[in-house]
Scaffold this motif. Structure first.
Motif, mmCIF file in Angstrom:
data_model
loop_
_atom_site.group_PDB
_atom_site.id
_atom_site.type_symbol
_atom_site.label_atom_id
_atom_site.label_comp_id
_atom_site.label_asym_id
_atom_site.label_seq_id
_atom_site.Cartn_x
_atom_site.Cartn_y
_atom_site.Cartn_z
ATOM 1 N N ALA A 261 0.993 -1.269 0.058
ATOM 2 C CA ALA A 261 -0.194 -0.071 -0.020
ATOM 3 C C ALA A 261 0.724 1.267 -0.102
ATOM 4 N N SER A 262 2.077 1.176 0.753
ATOM 5 C CA SER A 262 2.976 2.308 0.686
ATOM 6 C C SER A 262 3.591 2.707 -0.542
ATOM 7 N N GLN A 263 3.769 1.469 -1.502
ATOM 8 C CA GLN A 263 4.491 1.563 -2.691
ATOM 9 C C GLN A 263 3.584 2.262 -3.448
ATOM 10 N N ARG A 264 2.157 1.704 -3.663
ATOM 11 C CA ARG A 264 1.241 2.323 -4.420
ATOM 12 C C ARG A 264 1.058 3.799 -4.094
ATOM 13 N N ALA A 265 0.853 4.129 -2.698
ATOM 14 C CA ALA A 265 0.686 5.601 -2.424
ATOM 15 C C ALA A 265 2.080 6.506 -3.133
ATOM 16 N N ALA A 266 3.180 5.864 -2.879
ATOM 17 C CA ALA A 266 4.242 6.728 -3.176
ATOM 18 C C ALA A 266 4.354 6.726 -4.963
ATOM 19 N N SER A 267 3.673 5.833 -5.440
ATOM 20 C CA SER A 267 3.637 5.894 -7.077
ATOM 21 C C SER A 267 2.641 6.973 -7.463
ATOM 22 N N HIS A 268 1.682 7.141 -6.702
ATOM 23 C CA HIS A 268 0.402 8.099 -7.173
ATOM 24 C C HIS A 268 1.196 9.297 -6.588
ATOM 25 N N LEU A 269 1.882 9.760 -5.437
ATOM 26 C CA LEU A 269 2.356 10.837 -4.914
ATOM 27 C C LEU A 269 3.379 11.412 -6.106
ATOM 28 N N ASN A 270 4.248 10.413 -6.663
ATOM 29 C CA ASN A 270 5.313 10.569 -7.551
ATOM 30 C C ASN A 270 4.369 11.259 -9.137
ATOM 31 N N ASP A 271 3.431 10.714 -9.340
ATOM 32 C CA ASP A 271 2.666 10.989 -10.509
ATOM 33 C C ASP A 271 2.266 12.392 -10.409
ATOM 34 N N GLU A 272 1.541 12.762 -9.038
ATOM 35 C CA GLU A 272 1.015 14.062 -8.956
ATOM 36 C C GLU A 272 2.374 14.914 -9.009
ATOM 37 N N LEU A 273 3.162 14.742 -8.462
ATOM 38 C CA LEU A 273 4.611 15.676 -8.223
ATOM 39 C C LEU A 273 4.865 15.656 -9.536
ATOM 40 N N LYS A 274 5.153 14.825 -10.555
ATOM 41 C CA LYS A 274 5.716 15.093 -11.998
ATOM 42 C C LYS A 274 4.641 15.902 -12.645
ATOM 43 N N GLY A 275 3.310 15.835 -12.608
ATOM 44 C CA GLY A 275 2.220 16.549 -13.290
ATOM 45 C C GLY A 275 2.320 18.022 -12.828
ATOM 46 N N ALA A 276 2.610 18.261 -11.463
ATOM 47 C CA ALA A 276 2.601 19.504 -10.948
ATOM 48 C C ALA A 276 3.911 20.219 -11.293
ATOM 49 N N TRP A 277 4.963 19.461 -11.310
ATOM 50 C CA TRP A 277 6.144 20.038 -11.749
ATOM 51 C C TRP A 277 6.174 20.549 -13.211
ATOM 52 N N ALA A 278 5.595 19.750 -14.138
ATOM 53 C CA ALA A 278 5.546 20.017 -15.682
ATOM 54 C C ALA A 278 4.422 21.316 -15.641
ATOM 55 N N ALA A 279 3.295 21.319 -14.820
ATOM 56 C CA ALA A 279 2.668 22.482 -15.074
ATOM 57 C C ALA A 279 3.344 23.869 -14.395
ATOM 58 N N ARG A 280 4.216 23.859 -13.270
ATOM 59 C CA ARG A 280 5.050 24.779 -12.876
ATOM 60 C C ARG A 280 5.970 25.285 -13.899
ATOM 61 N N THR A 281 6.587 24.252 -14.675
ATOM 62 C CA THR A 281 7.539 24.542 -15.811
ATOM 63 C C THR A 281 6.918 25.598 -16.727
ATOM 64 N N ILE A 282 5.636 25.030 -17.117
ATOM 65 C CA ILE A 282 5.050 25.523 -18.322
ATOM 66 C C ILE A 282 4.702 27.243 -17.913
ATOM 67 N N GLN A 283 3.990 27.046 -16.558
ATOM 68 C CA GLN A 283 3.685 28.413 -16.079
ATOM 69 C C GLN A 283 4.890 29.298 -15.959
ATOM 70 N N MET A 284 6.047 28.763 -15.505
ATOM 71 C CA MET A 284 7.140 29.715 -15.464
ATOM 72 C C MET A 284 7.580 29.929 -16.732
ATOM 73 N N LYS A 285 7.688 29.221 -17.524
ATOM 74 C CA LYS A 285 8.117 29.601 -18.879
ATOM 75 C C LYS A 285 7.250 30.846 -19.585
ATOM 76 N N ALA A 286 6.166 30.662 -19.352
ATOM 77 C CA ALA A 286 4.976 31.740 -19.903
ATOM 78 C C ALA A 286 5.347 33.029 -19.138
ATOM 79 N N GLN A 287 5.839 33.075 -17.755
ATOM 80 C CA GLN A 287 5.787 34.292 -16.963
ATOM 81 C C GLN A 287 7.139 34.727 -17.543
ATOM 82 N N VAL A 288 8.033 34.115 -17.797
ATOM 83 C CA VAL A 288 9.480 34.704 -18.172
ATOM 84 C C VAL A 288 9.605 35.322 -19.635
ATOM 85 N N LYS A 289 8.716 34.485 -20.342
ATOM 86 C CA LYS A 289 8.543 35.200 -21.750
ATOM 87 C C LYS A 289 7.834 36.365 -21.683
ATOM 88 N N ARG A 290 6.935 36.383 -20.945
ATOM 89 C CA ARG A 290 5.958 37.692 -20.704
ATOM 90 C C ARG A 290 6.972 38.947 -20.429
#
Length: 348
Positions: free
Chosen positions: A182-211
């Motif tokens: 159960a802990s490994q499945r939770a870690a996998s879900h948390l890593n997926d959320e972290l990866k998605g949040a990281w990608a979203a922040r990267t896109i957001q920061m690129k747009a802000q720097v470009k602006r």
């Protein structure tokens, strides 16, 4: 007139229970009572040797520490700080440990987690009979053998999970494996959320720097155009020196030509050499963007819980309860023997 009255006591005596006589009959049939009690108790004892045994192990868990989360904590905290700085998240949000443990509890109590756990265990595979219905029924029973109880603050209880198996070592080992699963499945879900949040922040920061770059470039082009036009006007009117007492920074763009050709030429060359100007916020965003471009370093096996009670091999069997069954069936046998003794006495 007197005959019914004389017969009344005899009718009442027939309806009375002879306690002494009853005990005399039971004492006379004591061999039947003791024998049937022993027989039923021995049958119950023999049944316990062939009945399926049930042993249960219990684990109590609580939220993990910072060290248990490893690199996940620092990276998730980094994203939270970005959100707080950008006013995208409240300051008093739940801690990273609380969110990780919440995901672990969700997986621990999940029906899918229990099903997937049993499907990959040798314990289930060794008990398969090849019949789809029988195997499905056994799998459903095994799923119900994992019982989760949520925390209750009013009763001072923490989250706990119990697993029932046929032997004490199996109950202990399977419960440890299930908690880790159960802990490994939770870690996998948390890593997926972290990866998605990281990608979203990267896109957001690129747009802000470009602006910010587009704004700085627009300001630079406008200033360069204004100075170039002022220099052209100064050359047309042959203005070779400063003809105004107003400081250059306070002079409106329409009167820049009054600074004279030499000063305007110097300002234009200096502006072209320096290029667009950026504030401190832009430099900070560029540094953040460089960090985000590296990407998160995912740890697939960080621990999302800690034990308050580590699973151990149970010392008492849950079922069958041998002494209890022998006592109950011994009593049933004694009652049966008493019935036999009373029946034989009546027939005699």
């Amino acid at each position: 007139m007197s005959q019914p009255a004389s017969g009344a006591p005899s009718a009442g005596m027939e309806n009375e229970l002879d306690i002494r006589g009853l005990f005399r009959i039971l004492w006379a049939g004591k061999l039947w009572i003791v024998g049937m009690a022993l027989l039923f108790a021995l049958l119950a004892l023999a049944w316990t040797f062939f009945a399926r045994q049930e042993w249960s192990a219990t684990a109590i868990t609580d939220r993990p520490t910072v060290n248990m989360l490893g690199g996940y904590y620092s990276q998730q905290q980094f994203l939270r700080n970005l959100d707080v700085k950008a006013s995208l998240a409240p300051v008093d949000q739940p801690s990273v440990m609380d969110e990780a443990y919440k995901e672990f509890i969700m997986q621990l109590a999940s029906w899918d987690t229990r099903r997937d756990f049993w499907l990959q265990t040798d314990y289930y595979k060794q008990r398969q009979v090849g019949n789809s219905k029988a195997d499905a029924a056994m799998l459903d029973e095994l799923i119900n053998n994992i019982q989760y109880s949520p925390a209750d603050i009013t009763r001072n209880m923490n989250d706990n999970v119990k697993l029932i198996a046929e032997t004490a070592p199996d109950a202990n080992n399977l419960l440890r494996q299930y908690v880790a699963f159960a802990s490994q499945r939770a870690a996998s879900h948390l890593n997926d959320e972290l990866k998605g949040a990281w990608a979203a922040r990267t896109i957001q920061m690129k747009a802000q720097v470009k602006r910010q770059e587009e704004v700085a470039k627009a300001i630079y082009n406008r200033r360069q155009h204004n100075i170039a036009q002022a220099l052209k006007v100064a050359e047309q009117h042959n203005i070779s020196r400063n003809e105004t007492d107003v400081p250059p920074d306070e002079l409106p763009d329409s009167e820049l030509f009054m600074l004279g050709r030499p000063m305007l030429q110097a300002r234009l060359e200096n502006l072209q050499a320096v290029g667009p100007q950026f504030d401190l916020d832009y430099d900070q965003n560029r540094a953040m963007l460089n960090t985000l471009n590296v990407g998160p370093v995912l740890d697939p096996r960080f621990q999302t819980y800690r034990y308050l009670r580590t699973p151990e091999e149970p010392v008492k069997r849950d079922s069958p309860r041998r002494a209890f069954l022998m006592i109950i069936w011994g009593i049933v046998g004694a009652l049966t023997g008493a019935g036999v003794a009373l029946t034989r006495r009546r027939s005699n």
